[in-house]
Design an enzyme around this catalytic site. Structure first.
Site, PDB file in Angstrom:
ATOM      1  CE1 TYR A 170      -4.161   1.609   0.408  1.00 55.75           C
ATOM      2  CE2 TYR A 170      -2.953   3.017   2.196  1.00 55.75           C
ATOM      3  CZ  TYR A 170      -4.006   2.678   1.273  1.00 55.75           C
ATOM      4  OH  TYR A 170      -5.088   3.635   1.398  1.00 55.75           O
ATOM      5  CE  LYS A 174      -3.869   4.361  -1.919  1.00 53.01           C
ATOM      6  NZ  LYS A 174      -4.597   4.653  -2.921  1.00 53.01           N
TER       7      LYS A 174
END
Length: 283
Positions: A170, A174
């Protein structure tokens, strides 16, 4: 009703708050994998006076994204794109996070960058998590920003020896979102369009509720106590910023990322490091 179209990927709270601000008098196309969410959001927005179409879409699939592009083009001039879709580290495997949040967002930027109308603008909802990674090398930044999309997931920096769990996936996804926004903005500029990212902190959405009730829930609560707001953010606070960025008032802003997290990333790096870092909490 004019011929302008706004496209929203991700039928969630943040996306809905944004399109309520930028879609009045325009056609709105909602895209999501969950048809129940599409039906529910369409009802809310139609009852509020918006003109709404829906399409089932898979952010991890280029062909699905291209179908959304074609549908949007059939409705009119694409003036706005909001990507608020994705999966969280508590919901998905590392492979799924990279496929949806990293690869899918990259495809979305690429495909919509080919069709945006002059004067159009887009927003990618990224996350404070991308700001939790230490600085990457110039070579890694360039690779994440510029590698052809279909080759992205083959990069050595995105292999299991580096990406050991969903949280790491993640964070890298991002960080890549922000880098791809900057790189793709150069192409968007050739069409007279703009694209920016917003990296929210903890925003009260159903996804955040899942996180609060998950293994990192205690860390979230500890984090709130250290924040200037003493609370999580709201979708409307993110939408206020998105509205500015998509409006003519934001015409001088493109290729940028805006961290909106109540100050917790600053604390993570420069404040009570042990308390905030040990929380492990992410948006």
């Amino acid at each position: 009703m004019n011929n302008e179209v706004i496209v929203l990927f991700g039928a969630g709270s943040i996306g809905e708050a944004i399109v309520r601000r930028v879609s009045a008098g325009r056609k709105l196309l909602l895209a999501d994998y969950n048809e129940n969410k599409l039906t529910e959001m369409k009802q809310h927005l139609t009852e509020a006076g918006f003109v709404v179409e829906t399409i089932k879409a898979d952010l991890s699939s280029r062909e699905s994204i291209k179908e959304v592009v074609a549908k949007a083009q059939s409705l009119g001039d694409i003036m706005g794109l909001v990507n608020a879709a994705g999966v969280s580290p508590s919901q998905a495997s590392p492979e799924q996070v990279l496929r949806v949040d990293l690869y899918g967002t990259s495809v979305l930027l690429e495909e919509f960058g080919k069709v945006m109308a002059p004067g159009g603008a887009g927003i990618v909802i990224s996350s404070q998590s991308g700001h939790r990674l230490p600085a990457l090398s110039l070579e890694d930044n360039h690779a994440l920003a510029m590698t052809p999309t279909e080759e992205l997931l083959n990069l050595s920096i995105l292999q299991p020896d580096v990406i050991k769990d969903s949280l790491a996936a993640y964070q890298y996804a991002k960080r890549t979102n922000v880098l791809r926004v900057a790189a793709e903005s150069v192409k968007w500029q050739k069409r007279g369009a703009r694209i920016n990212a917003i990296s929210p902190g903890i925003i009260m959405t159903p996804l955040a509720v899942d996180e609060l009730n998950g293994p990192r829930g205690a860390g979230y609560k500890q984090m709130f106590d250290s924040m200037v707001t003493k609370r999580p953010g709201t979708p409307d606070e993110i939408a206020n910023l998105a509205e500015l960025l998509m409006d003519r008032r934001g015409a001088f802003i493109t290729g940028s990322d805006f961290l909106a997290d109540g100050g917790i990333t600053a604390q993570y790096w420069y404040g009570n490091v042990s308390e905030v870092r040990n929380s492990g909490a992410q948006k």
